[in-house]
Design a protein around this motif. Structure first.
Motif, PDB file in Angstrom:
ATOM      1  N   THR A 170       0.815  -1.207   0.000  1.00 51.11           N
ATOM      2  CA  THR A 170       0.000   0.000   0.000  1.00 51.11           C
ATOM      3  C   THR A 170       0.854   1.264   0.000  1.00 51.11           C
ATOM      4  OG1 THR A 170      -1.758  -1.152   1.179  1.00 51.11           O
ATOM      5  CG2 THR A 170      -1.809   1.247   1.225  1.00 51.11           C
ATOM      6  N   TYR A 171       1.880   1.314   0.838  1.00 55.69           N
ATOM      7  CA  TYR A 171       2.722   2.518   0.902  1.00 55.69           C
ATOM      8  C   TYR A 171       3.422   2.753  -0.431  1.00 55.69           C
ATOM      9  CZ  TYR A 171       6.388   5.787   2.145  1.00 55.69           C
ATOM     10  OH  TYR A 171       7.217   6.883   2.169  1.00 55.69           O
ATOM     11  N   GLN A 172       3.962   1.686  -1.015  1.00 53.01           N
ATOM     12  CA  GLN A 172       4.687   1.831  -2.277  1.00 53.01           C
ATOM     13  C   GLN A 172       3.748   2.297  -3.390  1.00 53.01           C
ATOM     14  OE1 GLN A 172       5.053  -0.787  -0.160  1.00 53.01           O
ATOM     15  NE2 GLN A 172       7.072  -0.116   0.547  1.00 53.01           N
ATOM     16  N   TYR A 173       2.537   1.758  -3.408  1.00 55.34           N
ATOM     17  CA  TYR A 173       1.586   2.137  -4.456  1.00 55.34           C
ATOM     18  C   TYR A 173       1.163   3.593  -4.314  1.00 55.34           C
ATOM     19  CZ  TYR A 173      -2.590   2.190  -7.375  1.00 55.34           C
ATOM     20  OH  TYR A 173      -3.531   2.504  -8.331  1.00 55.34           O
ATOM     21  N   GLU A 174       0.936   4.028  -3.095  1.00 52.80           N
ATOM     22  CA  GLU A 174       0.426   5.376  -2.874  1.00 52.80           C
ATOM     23  C   GLU A 174       1.516   6.442  -2.910  1.00 52.80           C
ATOM     24  OE1 GLU A 174      -1.653   5.137   0.829  1.00 52.80           O
ATOM     25  OE2 GLU A 174      -3.381   4.070  -0.035  1.00 52.80           O
ATOM     26  N   ASN A 175       2.779   6.057  -2.655  1.00 56.95           N
ATOM     27  CA  ASN A 175       3.831   7.065  -2.543  1.00 56.95           C
ATOM     28  C   ASN A 175       5.019   6.880  -3.481  1.00 56.95           C
ATOM     29  OD1 ASN A 175       2.936   8.570   0.102  1.00 56.95           O
ATOM     30  ND2 ASN A 175       2.793   6.389   0.593  1.00 56.95           N
ATOM     31  N   GLU A 176       5.214   5.684  -4.027  1.00 56.94           N
ATOM     32  CA  GLU A 176       6.419   5.430  -4.816  1.00 56.94           C
ATOM     33  C   GLU A 176       6.132   4.690  -6.124  1.00 56.94           C
ATOM     34  OE1 GLU A 176       9.404   4.849  -0.942  1.00 56.94           O
ATOM     35  OE2 GLU A 176       8.766   3.105  -2.111  1.00 56.94           O
ATOM     36  N   LEU A 177       4.968   4.902  -6.680  1.00 55.54           N
ATOM     37  CA  LEU A 177       4.565   4.166  -7.872  1.00 55.54           C
ATOM     38  C   LEU A 177       5.538   4.347  -9.025  1.00 55.54           C
ATOM     39  CD1 LEU A 177       2.388   2.330  -9.092  1.00 55.54           C
ATOM     40  CD2 LEU A 177       1.184   4.395  -9.835  1.00 55.54           C
ATOM     41  N   ASP A 178       6.133   5.534  -9.137  1.00 56.76           N
ATOM     42  CA  ASP A 178       7.027   5.815 -10.257  1.00 56.76           C
ATOM     43  C   ASP A 178       8.328   5.031 -10.178  1.00 56.76           C
ATOM     44  OD1 ASP A 178       7.860   7.207  -8.011  1.00 56.76           O
ATOM     45  OD2 ASP A 178       8.606   8.918  -9.148  1.00 56.76           O
ATOM     46  N   LYS A 179       8.591   4.365  -9.066  1.00 50.78           N
ATOM     47  CA  LYS A 179       9.823   3.593  -8.915  1.00 50.78           C
ATOM     48  C   LYS A 179       9.674   2.152  -9.386  1.00 50.78           C
ATOM     49  CE  LYS A 179      11.503   6.186  -4.891  1.00 50.78           C
ATOM     50  NZ  LYS A 179      11.954   6.073  -3.470  1.00 50.78           N
ATOM     51  N   TYR A 180       8.454   1.745  -9.700  1.00 47.90           N
ATOM     52  CA  TYR A 180       8.211   0.340  -9.984  1.00 47.90           C
ATOM     53  C   TYR A 180       7.582   0.139 -11.354  1.00 47.90           C
ATOM     54  CZ  TYR A 180       9.022  -0.065  -4.981  1.00 47.90           C
ATOM     55  OH  TYR A 180       9.580   0.010  -3.738  1.00 47.90           O
ATOM     56  N   GLY A 181       7.771  -1.063 -11.899  1.00 42.37           N
ATOM     57  CA  GLY A 181       7.165  -1.439 -13.164  1.00 42.37           C
ATOM     58  C   GLY A 181       5.976  -2.349 -12.936  1.00 42.37           C
ATOM     59  N   ALA A 182       5.205  -2.553 -13.993  1.00 38.76           N
ATOM     60  CA  ALA A 182       4.023  -3.413 -13.918  1.00 38.76           C
ATOM     61  C   ALA A 182       4.383  -4.846 -14.297  1.00 38.76           C
ATOM     62  CB  ALA A 182       2.932  -2.877 -14.843  1.00 38.76           C
ATOM     63  N   TRP A 183       3.610  -5.796 -13.790  1.00 38.06           N
ATOM     64  CA  TRP A 183       3.798  -7.210 -14.095  1.00 38.06           C
ATOM     65  C   TRP A 183       2.901  -7.587 -15.258  1.00 38.06           C
ATOM     66  CZ3 TRP A 183       7.089 -10.594 -11.323  1.00 38.06           C
ATOM     67  CH2 TRP A 183       7.807  -9.960 -10.292  1.00 38.06           C
ATOM     68  N   GLU A 184       3.386  -8.512 -16.079  1.00 44.36           N
ATOM     69  CA  GLU A 184       2.699  -8.874 -17.307  1.00 44.36           C
ATOM     70  C   GLU A 184       1.985 -10.214 -17.178  1.00 44.36           C
ATOM     71  OE1 GLU A 184       4.208  -8.793 -21.833  1.00 44.36           O
ATOM     72  OE2 GLU A 184       5.104 -10.381 -20.606  1.00 44.36           O
ATOM     73  N   GLY A 185       0.806 -10.303 -17.779  1.00 43.63           N
ATOM     74  CA  GLY A 185       0.078 -11.563 -17.836  1.00 43.63           C
ATOM     75  C   GLY A 185      -0.820 -11.582 -19.056  1.00 43.63           C
ATOM     76  N   TYR A 186      -1.202 -12.774 -19.480  1.00 44.67           N
ATOM     77  CA  TYR A 186      -2.096 -12.922 -20.625  1.00 44.67           C
ATOM     78  C   TYR A 186      -3.369 -13.635 -20.187  1.00 44.67           C
ATOM     79  CZ  TYR A 186       1.603 -11.371 -23.724  1.00 44.67           C
ATOM     80  OH  TYR A 186       2.574 -10.611 -24.345  1.00 44.67           O
ATOM     81  N   ALA A 187      -4.499 -13.103 -20.628  1.00 38.91           N
ATOM     82  CA  ALA A 187      -5.795 -13.694 -20.298  1.00 38.91           C
ATOM     83  C   ALA A 187      -6.375 -14.349 -21.539  1.00 38.91           C
ATOM     84  CB  ALA A 187      -6.747 -12.616 -19.764  1.00 38.91           C
ATOM     85  N   LYS A 188      -6.762 -15.617 -21.404  1.00 41.75           N
ATOM     86  CA  LYS A 188      -7.312 -16.383 -22.517  1.00 41.75           C
ATOM     87  C   LYS A 188      -8.837 -16.307 -22.503  1.00 41.75           C
ATOM     88  CE  LYS A 188      -3.318 -18.174 -23.877  1.00 41.75           C
ATOM     89  NZ  LYS A 188      -2.746 -17.977 -25.225  1.00 41.75           N
ATOM     90  N   GLN A 189      -9.412 -16.251 -23.689  1.00 44.39           N
ATOM     91  CA  GLN A 189     -10.861 -16.168 -23.830  1.00 44.39           C
ATOM     92  C   GLN A 189     -11.530 -17.470 -23.387  1.00 44.39           C
ATOM     93  OE1 GLN A 189     -12.319 -15.523 -27.896  1.00 44.39           O
ATOM     94  NE2 GLN A 189     -13.584 -13.865 -27.104  1.00 44.39           N
ATOM     95  N   ASP A 190     -12.639 -17.333 -22.683  1.00 41.01           N
ATOM     96  CA  ASP A 190     -13.397 -18.481 -22.226  1.00 41.01           C
ATOM     97  C   ASP A 190     -13.999 -19.228 -23.418  1.00 41.01           C
ATOM     98  OD1 ASP A 190     -14.770 -19.706 -19.639  1.00 41.01           O
ATOM     99  OD2 ASP A 190     -16.303 -19.580 -21.209  1.00 41.01           O
ATOM    100  N   ALA A 191     -14.034 -20.545 -23.337  1.00 41.80           N
ATOM    101  CA  ALA A 191     -14.528 -21.353 -24.447  1.00 41.80           C
ATOM    102  C   ALA A 191     -16.028 -21.209 -24.663  1.00 41.80           C
ATOM    103  CB  ALA A 191     -14.185 -22.819 -24.207  1.00 41.80           C
ATOM    104  N   GLU A 192     -16.766 -20.846 -23.599  1.00 40.74           N
ATOM    105  CA  GLU A 192     -18.222 -20.763 -23.697  1.00 40.74           C
ATOM    106  C   GLU A 192     -18.741 -19.335 -23.702  1.00 40.74           C
ATOM    107  OE1 GLU A 192     -19.734 -23.084 -20.512  1.00 40.74           O
ATOM    108  OE2 GLU A 192     -18.901 -24.985 -21.257  1.00 40.74           O
ATOM    109  N   ASN A 193     -18.075 -18.453 -22.976  1.00 40.13           N
ATOM    110  CA  ASN A 193     -18.503 -17.057 -22.880  1.00 40.13           C
ATOM    111  C   ASN A 193     -17.426 -16.168 -23.505  1.00 40.13           C
ATOM    112  OD1 ASN A 193     -19.297 -14.472 -22.237  1.00 40.13           O
ATOM    113  ND2 ASN A 193     -19.690 -14.897 -20.084  1.00 40.13           N
ATOM    114  N   PRO A 194     -17.608 -15.673 -24.729  1.00 34.40           N
ATOM    115  CA  PRO A 194     -16.561 -14.901 -25.407  1.00 34.40           C
ATOM    116  C   PRO A 194     -16.217 -13.588 -24.725  1.00 34.40           C
ATOM    117  CG  PRO A 194     -18.627 -14.760 -26.619  1.00 34.40           C
ATOM    118  CD  PRO A 194     -18.832 -15.799 -25.559  1.00 34.40           C
TER     119      PRO A 194
END
Length: 380
Positions: A170-194
């Motif tokens: 919480t402290y890092q997000y609210e006060n030091e966000l510019d010091k950190y990078g974002a994490w990457e992930g991929y989301a796959k489409q559901d087979a039944e609900n597009p």
């Protein structure tokens, strides 16, 4: 027959009425409060976030931004304890969407009971994100997340979306966000609900595994338009949760001394080993100043490639021998040399490398040896 989007809207409306205590007066007051600061805050937030460091895009780097949409700061977020997944349980969610051995280690960890259900949902209108829960081990924690896109035209042409997610204390997000990078992930489409996409995102153990509050900000959603153009969206999807440190599978740590491997005139010292269900990770340290490879040069950046190439030559000959069976370094995780060129953390130009090897069952193994060429050391 109702469209999937309308069915989903009606279901979420019913669930939110039953579980959320947000009144119309609350929403109006919040909108007015944010609207008063929108002109100044939105511009600043947009500029700041677009300049953040991010994990390198693994796909083609020849793409360009077609257009970007920032969600207005006056958008009202409804945070409920509803769930997009049919079951609402992380173990059942995983079995349903990832149970076909895509991540067999994660499945084993979940089956062993190392998981924590969160089930928080946040929406900005077009995008709805559901944080299902967390699992993984103490060095490789993972977020389970669903993304619902309320736009049939978008989902019709995207079977996968890329997520860039800030995961911080919480402290890092609210006060030091510019010091950190974002994490990457991929989301796959559901087979039944597009309209529905499922993702498992690896996050930072320093925040996720400490037992304190964590902020998860789905900062960017990227959708490919064609081979050279990609469509960036910047939703406002932020979660806060606290998970006990004990919900993650434990990792064993060992400190080592006097274990030296020499190559190309540089001495590499094995100082630490971490053994978990995903991998065996080792820490090597070295100094290059005064070595024949450096040739009198002390500027790390001028030597970076030579140092990395020398390490790769060594690690490619290195094996982990477990009860007589040899395992080579993971080909995608041989380790990249990092040097503390300014001495911010200790000795100036002191270097570290962290290669990954296959996971080892410490309890079952009778003998563990690491070797390269004629040099070998017994780890167990």
């Amino acid at each position: 027959m109702k469209s999937l989007g309308l069915q989903y809207k009606n279901q979420i409306d019913e669930l939110c009425v039953a579980t959320c205590n947000v009144t119309a007066e609350n929403i109006l007051a919040k909108a007015r409060e944010r609207q008063s600061d929108a002109k100044s805050d939105v511009t600043k937030e947009t500029d700041d976030k677009q300049q953040q460091k991010v994990v390198p895009f693994k796909k083609s780097n020849a793409k360009k931004v077609m257009w970007k949409v920032m969600v207005a700061a006056a958008s009202v977020l409804l945070i409920c304890t509803t769930t997009l997944a049919a079951t609402g349980k992380l173990s059942e969610w995983y079995d349903k969407y990832f149970g076909d051995a895509k991540e067999p280690v994660t499945k084993e960890i979940i089956d062993d009971g190392y998981l924590f259900d969160i089930n928080q949902s946040v929406s900005d209108g077009i995008f709805t994100a559901e944080l299902i829960g967390v699992t993984g081990d103490a060095e490789t924690p993972k977020l389970a997340m669903d993304i619902y896109i309320n736009d049939d035209e978008l989902v019709a042409v995207h079977d996968e979306i890329r997520l860039m997610v800030y995961i911080l204390g919480t402290y890092q997000y609210e006060n030091e966000l510019d010091k950190y990078g974002a994490w990457e992930g991929y989301a796959k489409q559901d087979a039944e609900n597009p309209n529905l996409y499922h993702a498992i995102i690896t996050g930072p153990p320093v925040w996720m595994c400490c037992g304190e509050e964590v902020v998860v900000d789905v900062w960017q959603i990227v959708m490919d338009v064609d081979a050279k153009i990609w469509d960036d969206r910047y939703p406002n999807l932020v979660f806060k949760y606290t998970a006990p440190a004990e919900v993650f599978h434990p990792v064993s740590y060992f400190e080592y001394e006097n274990m030296k491997f020499s190559h190309g005139g540089i001495d590499y010292y094995l100082t630490r080993g971490e053994y978990g269900p995903y991998r065996s990770e080792f820490a090597f340290e070295y100094d290059y100043e005064g070595t024949t490879l450096a040739g009198g040069e002390d500027n790390y950046w001028k030597l970076e490639q030579k140092l990395q190439d020398n390490w790769l030559e060594l690690v490619d000959t290195m094996v982990l021998v477990v009860d007589g069976v040899e395992y080579k370094v993971n080909q995608e995780d041989k380790g990249y040399t990092y040097c503390d060129e300014k001495g911010e953390f200790g000795k100036k130009n002191h270097c570290n490398i962290h290669p990954y090897f296959p996971s080892v069952d410490l309890d079952a193994a009778e003998s563990i040896i690491i070797k390269a060429g004629d040099t070998s050391y017994t780890l167990k």
